[in-house]
Scaffold this motif. Structure first.
Motif, short mmCIF file in Angstrom:
data_model
loop_
_atom_site.label_atom_id
_atom_site.label_comp_id
_atom_site.label_asym_id
_atom_site.label_seq_id
_atom_site.Cartn_x
_atom_site.Cartn_y
_atom_site.Cartn_z
N SER A 1 189.88 40.81 -3.25
CA SER A 1 189.40 41.94 -4.03
C SER A 1 190.58 42.84 -4.39
CB SER A 1 188.36 42.72 -3.22
OG SER A 1 187.82 43.77 -3.99
N PRO A 2 191.20 42.64 -5.55
CA PRO A 2 192.37 43.44 -5.96
C PRO A 2 192.02 44.93 -6.03
CG PRO A 2 192.09 41.52 -7.37
CD PRO A 2 190.84 41.64 -6.56
N THR A 3 192.98 45.75 -5.67
CA THR A 3 192.74 47.20 -5.66
C THR A 3 193.56 47.96 -6.70
OG1 THR A 3 194.44 47.51 -3.96
CG2 THR A 3 192.16 47.18 -3.21
N HIS A 4 194.46 47.25 -7.41
CA HIS A 4 195.35 47.92 -8.36
C HIS A 4 195.08 47.40 -9.77
CE1 HIS A 4 199.61 49.83 -8.80
NE2 HIS A 4 198.97 49.87 -9.97
N LEU A 5 194.71 48.29 -10.67
CA LEU A 5 194.46 47.93 -12.07
C LEU A 5 195.70 48.23 -12.91
CD1 LEU A 5 192.61 47.12 -14.47
CD2 LEU A 5 191.88 49.52 -14.57
N VAL A 6 196.19 47.22 -13.62
CA VAL A 6 197.32 47.39 -14.53
C VAL A 6 196.80 47.26 -15.96
CG1 VAL A 6 199.58 46.52 -15.25
CG2 VAL A 6 198.93 46.44 -12.83
N VAL A 7 196.91 48.33 -16.72
CA VAL A 7 196.41 48.35 -18.10
C VAL A 7 197.59 48.20 -19.05
CG1 VAL A 7 195.14 49.66 -19.84
CG2 VAL A 7 194.52 49.88 -17.42
N MET A 8 197.54 47.17 -19.89
CA MET A 8 198.62 46.92 -20.85
C MET A 8 198.12 47.21 -22.27
SD MET A 8 200.37 43.46 -19.32
CE MET A 8 201.29 43.53 -17.76
N VAL A 9 198.90 47.99 -23.02
CA VAL A 9 198.45 48.48 -24.33
C VAL A 9 199.42 48.01 -25.42
CG1 VAL A 9 197.62 50.49 -25.59
CG2 VAL A 9 197.67 50.53 -23.07
N ASN A 10 198.88 47.39 -26.46
CA ASN A 10 199.70 46.87 -27.56
C ASN A 10 200.09 47.96 -28.55
OD1 ASN A 10 196.61 46.17 -28.27
ND2 ASN A 10 197.68 46.73 -30.15
N GLY A 11 201.03 47.60 -29.43
CA GLY A 11 201.53 48.53 -30.44
C GLY A 11 200.86 48.35 -31.79
N LEU A 12 201.51 48.87 -32.82
CA LEU A 12 200.99 48.86 -34.19
C LEU A 12 200.75 47.43 -34.69
CD1 LEU A 12 200.41 50.99 -36.46
CD2 LEU A 12 202.66 50.41 -37.38
N ILE A 13 199.57 47.21 -35.24
CA ILE A 13 199.14 45.91 -35.77
C ILE A 13 199.27 44.81 -34.71
CG2 ILE A 13 199.15 44.46 -37.84
CD1 ILE A 13 200.90 46.40 -39.24
N GLY A 14 199.18 45.20 -33.45
CA GLY A 14 199.29 44.23 -32.37
C GLY A 14 197.92 43.84 -31.83
N SER A 15 197.95 43.13 -30.71
CA SER A 15 196.70 42.72 -30.06
C SER A 15 196.96 42.53 -28.57
CB SER A 15 196.19 41.41 -30.67
OG SER A 15 197.02 40.32 -30.28
N ALA A 16 195.89 42.29 -27.83
CA ALA A 16 196.00 42.07 -26.39
C ALA A 16 196.88 40.86 -26.09
CB ALA A 16 194.61 41.87 -25.79
N HIS A 17 196.92 39.90 -26.99
CA HIS A 17 197.68 38.67 -26.76
C HIS A 17 199.18 38.95 -26.64
CE1 HIS A 17 197.92 34.30 -26.62
NE2 HIS A 17 199.01 34.39 -27.35
N ASN A 18 199.65 40.04 -27.23
CA ASN A 18 201.08 40.37 -27.18
C ASN A 18 201.59 40.57 -25.76
OD1 ASN A 18 200.69 42.51 -30.09
ND2 ASN A 18 201.04 40.31 -29.98
N TRP A 19 200.69 40.95 -24.85
CA TRP A 19 201.07 41.21 -23.47
C TRP A 19 200.75 40.03 -22.55
CZ3 TRP A 19 204.48 44.25 -21.68
CH2 TRP A 19 204.68 45.55 -22.17
#
Length: 406
Positions: A78-96
């Motif tokens: 049960s992981p306790t640390h959430l890492v949120v990755m945010v893309n840039g302009l005209i990007g998408s989640a796939h970039n990360w």
């Protein structure tokens, strides 16, 4: 006669010995070549694979949001640390995705990685505030799906860093009302979780509105004025980045985001994180300038000639100590001659003063000498692994210095 035959035989034997030695050398050379080729193919195959050499479990909800967990971890972990990755302009989640895989490979039992989905493609033209609200709602929904989470970190690329800064202000809470309470820091939360790392990668913290913050403009005052005039092409986001938004007589949004406002505590939210890091391209980033991404005045930037490469991380630079708190602001007498430049310089100075109330770790990066140097803005993130693979050591540096716990 016998001596002649003996000499001839010795020559033949010596020649045969040389040929044998040459054959051995050739075999070793071929073996070494095959080993190197195998290693290169293996690496490229890893980059071509959607798993990048590390299998994960992708949990998708009804809105298309994806939470990634390690497939190698135990079923009941049960992981306790959430890492949120945010893309840039005209990007998408796939970039990360590449970076997300590396995080899960290093911390399989400890983290969940969420690559933000709600601000992608043309939706990134909607404005930093609108996207920040979306991200805040998205993070809230992720946390509801994983009730065991205790800590949270954000990593944003380019525009994604600004979106994250707005979102954390929306998610910020503080239980204590006593500003002098010694335990107030421990009571600060982002979406109910303890904030740990806030990391941005090639983010235009000071905007892109003139004053040499977009290298592709070449520092031309005329070109910067034209870009300022047509910033509407990028929608509300363009007006925010170029500092041309002044809704209801308010200062530009990025200027507001360096201090606490009545309803949104931008500075307090940012300060609540235990660690603040900016990765900035010192060379070849034609989209975001070195000073805006590293939150420094231009006269505070280290001399490039004094920067040397790190041994373990080839594209990470080492050099002069951070001089933000020791170098005084340059005189602005000359800039007052031109009102356009003076206005930009004044707003930039206000943003620097606000943001440097917080301690930042500044990591300078250079892809000079790399075949991928002209794509530095995406290479620093390993946006597309087969095209931006040289940025892998930057991601590794980010991983090795990431704070998992308090």
């Amino acid at each position: 006669m016998e001596d002649s035959e003996k000499n001839l035989q010795e020559i033949v034997e010596a020649k045969g010995s040389d040929e044998s030695a040459n054959e051995v050398k050739k075999k070793k050379k071929r073996k070494s070549y095959r080993a190197r080729r195998s290693l290169i193919v293996s690496k490229l195959s890893c980059f071509r694979s959607p798993d990048y050499g590390f299998p994960t479990i992708d949990e998708v909800d009804g809105d298309g949001n994806v939470d990634m967990k390690s497939a190698s971890a135990g079923e009941n972990h049960s992981p306790t640390h959430l890492v949120v990755m945010v893309n840039g302009l005209i990007g998408s989640a796939h970039n990360w995705r590449y970076a997300a895989k590396q995080f899960l490979k290093k911390y399989p039992e400890d983290i969940i990685v969420h690559c933000s989905e709600r601000n992608s493609s043309l939706l990134t033209f909607n404005g930093v505030d609108v996207m920040g609200n979306r991200l805040a709602n998205e993070v809230t929904s992720v946390i509801k799906r994983h009730p065991n989470l205790q800590k949270i970190s954000f990593i944003g690329h380019s525009l994604g860093g600004l979106i994250a800064r707005y979102a954390i202000a929306k998610l910020y809470t503080r239980d204590s009302t006593d500003n002098h309470c010694l335990e107030c820091i421990s009571s600060e939360r982002i979406a109910g979780l303890v904030p740990i790392n806030f990391i941005t990668v090639a983010t235009p913290h000071l905007g892109t509105g003139g004053h040499k913050q977009v290298p592709m403009f070449g520092g031309s005052n005329t070109v910067e004025k034209v870009a300022n005039q047509i910033s509407w092409v990028l929608g509300r986001t363009g007006r925010h980045l170029f500092l041309t938004d002044k809704a209801h007589g308010q200062p530009p949004l990025l200027l507001q985001m360096v201090k606490d406002c009545e309803d949104l505590k931008f500075l307090s939210a940012l300060q609540s994180f235990r660690r603040h890091v900016v990765y900035a391209n010192a060379h070849f980033d034609h989209i975001v300038g070195w000073s805006t991404s590293s939150i420094r005045r231009r006269n505070e930037l280290p001399q490039r000639k004094n920067l040397v490469r790190s041994g373990k991380y080839p594209h990470i630079l080492k050099g002069e100590h951070d001089t933000t708190n020791t170098i005084k602001q340059e005189t602005s007498i000359k800039s007052q001659v031109n009102s356009f430049k003076a206005a930009r310089a004044s707003m930039e100075e206000a943003m620097i003063r606000g943001l440097t109330k917080i301690s930042w770790e500044r990591i300078d990066v250079s892809f000079k000498g790399s075949k991928q140097r002209y794509f530095a803005h995406n290479t620093i993130q390993v946006n597309t692994p087969w095209m931006n693979s040289d940025g892998a050591d930057v991601i590794q540096h980010l991983l090795d210095n990431f704070h998992l716990h308090l």
